[in-house]
Design an enzyme around this catalytic site. Sequence first.
Site, PDB file in Angstrom:
ATOM      1  N   ASN A 179      -2.403   9.423   1.302  1.00 22.62           N
ATOM      2  CA  ASN A 179      -1.266   8.987   2.420  1.00 22.62           C
ATOM      3  C   ASN A 179      -0.401   9.706   2.507  1.00 22.62           C
ATOM      4  O   ASN A 179      -0.407  10.725   1.258  1.00 22.62           O
ATOM      5  CB  ASN A 179      -0.982   6.976   1.744  1.00 22.62           C
ATOM      6  N   LEU A 235       8.133   7.857   4.143  1.00 31.71           N
ATOM      7  CA  LEU A 235       8.905   7.323   3.636  1.00 31.71           C
ATOM      8  C   LEU A 235       9.682   6.173   4.292  1.00 31.71           C
ATOM      9  O   LEU A 235      11.006   5.854   5.013  1.00 31.71           O
ATOM     10  CB  LEU A 235      10.565   7.457   3.085  1.00 31.71           C
ATOM     11  N   CYS A 270      11.109  13.732  -3.086  1.00 32.84           N
ATOM     12  CA  CYS A 270      11.569  13.813  -1.965  1.00 32.84           C
ATOM     13  C   CYS A 270      11.573  15.223  -1.904  1.00 32.84           C
ATOM     14  O   CYS A 270      12.375  16.020  -2.680  1.00 32.84           O
ATOM     15  CB  CYS A 270      12.491  12.902  -1.754  1.00 32.84           C
ATOM     16  N   ASN A 281       4.156   9.680  -9.779  1.00 34.52           N
ATOM     17  CA  ASN A 281       3.088   9.844  -8.167  1.00 34.52           C
ATOM     18  C   ASN A 281       2.838  10.139  -8.103  1.00 34.52           C
ATOM     19  O   ASN A 281       1.506  10.361  -8.562  1.00 34.52           O
ATOM     20  CB  ASN A 281       4.660   9.969  -7.219  1.00 34.52           C
ATOM     21  N   THR A 282       2.244  10.279  -6.637  1.00 37.84           N
ATOM     22  CA  THR A 282       0.807  10.793  -6.260  1.00 37.84           C
ATOM     23  C   THR A 282       0.586  12.439  -6.553  1.00 37.84           C
ATOM     24  O   THR A 282       1.515  12.675  -6.134  1.00 37.84           O
ATOM     25  CB  THR A 282       0.377   9.956  -5.117  1.00 37.84           C
ATOM     26  N   GLY A 297      -5.488   6.788  -6.716  1.00 40.15           N
ATOM     27  CA  GLY A 297      -6.488   5.039  -6.954  1.00 40.15           C
ATOM     28  C   GLY A 297      -7.186   5.856  -8.561  1.00 40.15           C
ATOM     29  O   GLY A 297      -6.408   7.191  -9.129  1.00 40.15           O
ATOM     30  N   THR A 320      -2.866   1.540  -5.845  1.00 42.99           N
ATOM     31  CA  THR A 320      -3.956   1.984  -4.856  1.00 42.99           C
ATOM     32  C   THR A 320      -4.707   0.042  -5.064  1.00 42.99           C
ATOM     33  O   THR A 320      -5.129  -0.466  -3.617  1.00 42.99           O
ATOM     34  CB  THR A 320      -4.768   3.006  -4.883  1.00 42.99           C
TER      35      THR A 320
HETATM   36  C1  LIG Z   1      -0.221   3.686   0.526  1.00 44.65           C
HETATM   37  C2  LIG Z   1       1.024   4.664  -0.483  1.00 44.65           C
HETATM   38  C3  LIG Z   1       2.997   3.991   0.000  1.00 44.65           C
HETATM   39  C4  LIG Z   1       3.307   4.335  -1.001  1.00 44.65           C
HETATM   40  N1  LIG Z   1       4.554   4.642  -0.774  1.00 44.65           N
HETATM   41  C5  LIG Z   1       5.350   5.204  -1.908  1.00 44.65           C
HETATM   42  C6  LIG Z   1       7.092   4.904  -2.479  1.00 44.65           C
HETATM   43  O1  LIG Z   1       7.214   4.540  -0.883  1.00 44.65           O
HETATM   44  N2  LIG Z   1       7.150   4.773  -2.864  1.00 44.65           N
HETATM   45  C7  LIG Z   1       7.143   5.007  -4.530  1.00 44.65           C
HETATM   46  O2  LIG Z   1       7.940   5.851  -5.176  1.00 44.65           O
HETATM   47  N3  LIG Z   1       5.528   5.017  -4.239  1.00 44.65           N
HETATM   48  C8  LIG Z   1       5.253   5.159  -3.696  1.00 44.65           C
HETATM   49  N4  LIG Z   1       3.479   5.215  -3.527  1.00 44.65           N
HETATM   50  C9  LIG Z   1       3.169   5.997  -5.228  1.00 44.65           C
HETATM   51  C10 LIG Z   1       2.250   4.602  -5.571  1.00 44.65           C
HETATM   52  O3  LIG Z   1       3.504   3.642  -6.350  1.00 44.65           O
HETATM   53  C11 LIG Z   1       1.817   4.920  -6.804  1.00 44.65           C
HETATM   54  O4  LIG Z   1       3.529   5.500  -7.593  1.00 44.65           O
HETATM   55  C12 LIG Z   1       0.745   5.701  -6.847  1.00 44.65           C
HETATM   56  O5  LIG Z   1       0.234   5.307  -5.413  1.00 44.65           O
HETATM   57  C13 LIG Z   1      -0.736   5.719  -7.570  1.00 44.65           C
HETATM   58  O6  LIG Z   1      -0.816   4.476  -8.585  1.00 44.65           O
HETATM   59  P1  LIG Z   1      -2.316   4.431  -8.184  1.00 44.65           P
HETATM   60  O7  LIG Z   1      -3.341   5.473  -8.100  1.00 44.65           O
HETATM   61  O8  LIG Z   1      -2.766   2.490  -9.396  1.00 44.65           O
HETATM   62  O9  LIG Z   1      -2.060   4.193  -6.586  1.00 44.65           O
HETATM   63  C14 LIG Z   1       2.726   5.112  -2.158  1.00 44.65           C
HETATM   64  C15 LIG Z   1       1.057   5.204  -2.757  1.00 44.65           C
HETATM   65  C16 LIG Z   1       0.333   4.735  -1.477  1.00 44.65           C
HETATM   66  C17 LIG Z   1      -1.147   4.549  -1.716  1.00 44.65           C
END
Ligand SMILES: Cc1cc2nc3c(=O)[nH]c(=O)nc-3n(C[C@H](O)[C@H](O)[C@H](O)COP(=O)(O)O)c2cc1C
Length: 307
Positions: free
Chosen positions: A68, A72, A129, A194-195, A219, A268
């Site tokens: 993604n 923000l 950021c 985070n990602t 994911g 995710t």
């Molecule tokens: C579509 C999407 C939007 C996200 N937006 C934010 C965000 O606004 N702020 C943040 O700290 N992390 C954001 N993340 C990261 C997630 O909170 C999380 O840290 C990351 O996806 C890893 O976890 P997961 O594998 O369970 O998704 C976002 C992730 C996705 C997929």
Amino acid sequence: MDLTVTIGGMKFKNPLWAASGTFGCGKEFVDFLDLSEVGAIVAKTVTLNPREGNSTPRVVETPSGMLNSIGLENKGVEHFAAEVLPEMKRYGTRVIASISGFSRQEFVECARVLSGKSTPDAIEINLSCPNVRHGHTKCLLMAQDPKATKEVIRAVKKRAKAPIIAKLTPNVTDIAEIARAAKDAGADAISLVNTYFGMAIDPLTMRPLLGNVVGGLSGPAIRPMAVKAVWEVYKKVKVAIIGIGGIMNGLDVAEFMIAGANAVQIGTTNLVEPGAMTRILREYKEYLKKMKISSARNIVGRLKTGG
Ligand SMILES: Cc1cc2nc3c(=O)[nH]c(=O)nc-3n(C[C@H](O)[C@H](O)[C@H](O)COP(=O)(O)O)c2cc1C
């Protein structure tokens, strides 16, 4: 069975939280699950000023995960504090605001706005950021620089009424070094991760699949890396950890907690299965029962290595 966990001096009914950006502000999920069953909801990240976000497409599916590059998008912290937060506080669970900024001052301003009439239970600081002030290179993120991390956390801690959680990027060489900087500056807990940076290309058009070219990978594809990040920090820094990355079921929750997480966030998976958190909580309880563990806290850091 005792599912409660205490983080930053605050009790949570269970260790399963909804991750920022994947659960809206909760109301999008009321038709799919009982929000009061969730340990906490971390709201979508807000910034001082409204942002339109990145160009589209902003999401793309990848093997065992997704990329993604939302950028923000949000209506600003004032709107969040006045319109969104009061409603979220009616859901019968803990509400955690998430803030980001492009300078230390912007983070502090966000913390000030969130210390007014309606305050969240905690503030998660999204440090993924661009680090404009310390910008050694254009791409350096706040949480890639221990000094910038320390400065932001220290400044927010001074201003915020609520406990603060530093959310770190895994795109670093030594995650424990950054976690230590955040803890030393006063973070009550650390969210990992985070990602991961990634990109995908359509070979037929030879064009990137994301409008922003690069994005963040999430994911199940990232779970082993995220579990390792939690373990690295658990071994080296005495701080409460919230594990995040590819959690899809109750055993995945246990995996993060055995590695050292005190709580976890589900991201995710909410997009794939909006009612997933109820199922995951049930599975986690079944796991604890099967293992004859009476408290969710008792498995934290119980990794058995050697012999
Ligand atoms: C579509 C999407 C939007 C996200 N937006 C934010 C965000 O606004 N702020 C943040 O700290 N992390 C954001 N993340 C990261 C997630 O909170 C999380 O840290 C990351 O996806 C890893 O976890 P997961 O594998 O369970 O998704 C976002 C992730 C996705 C997929």
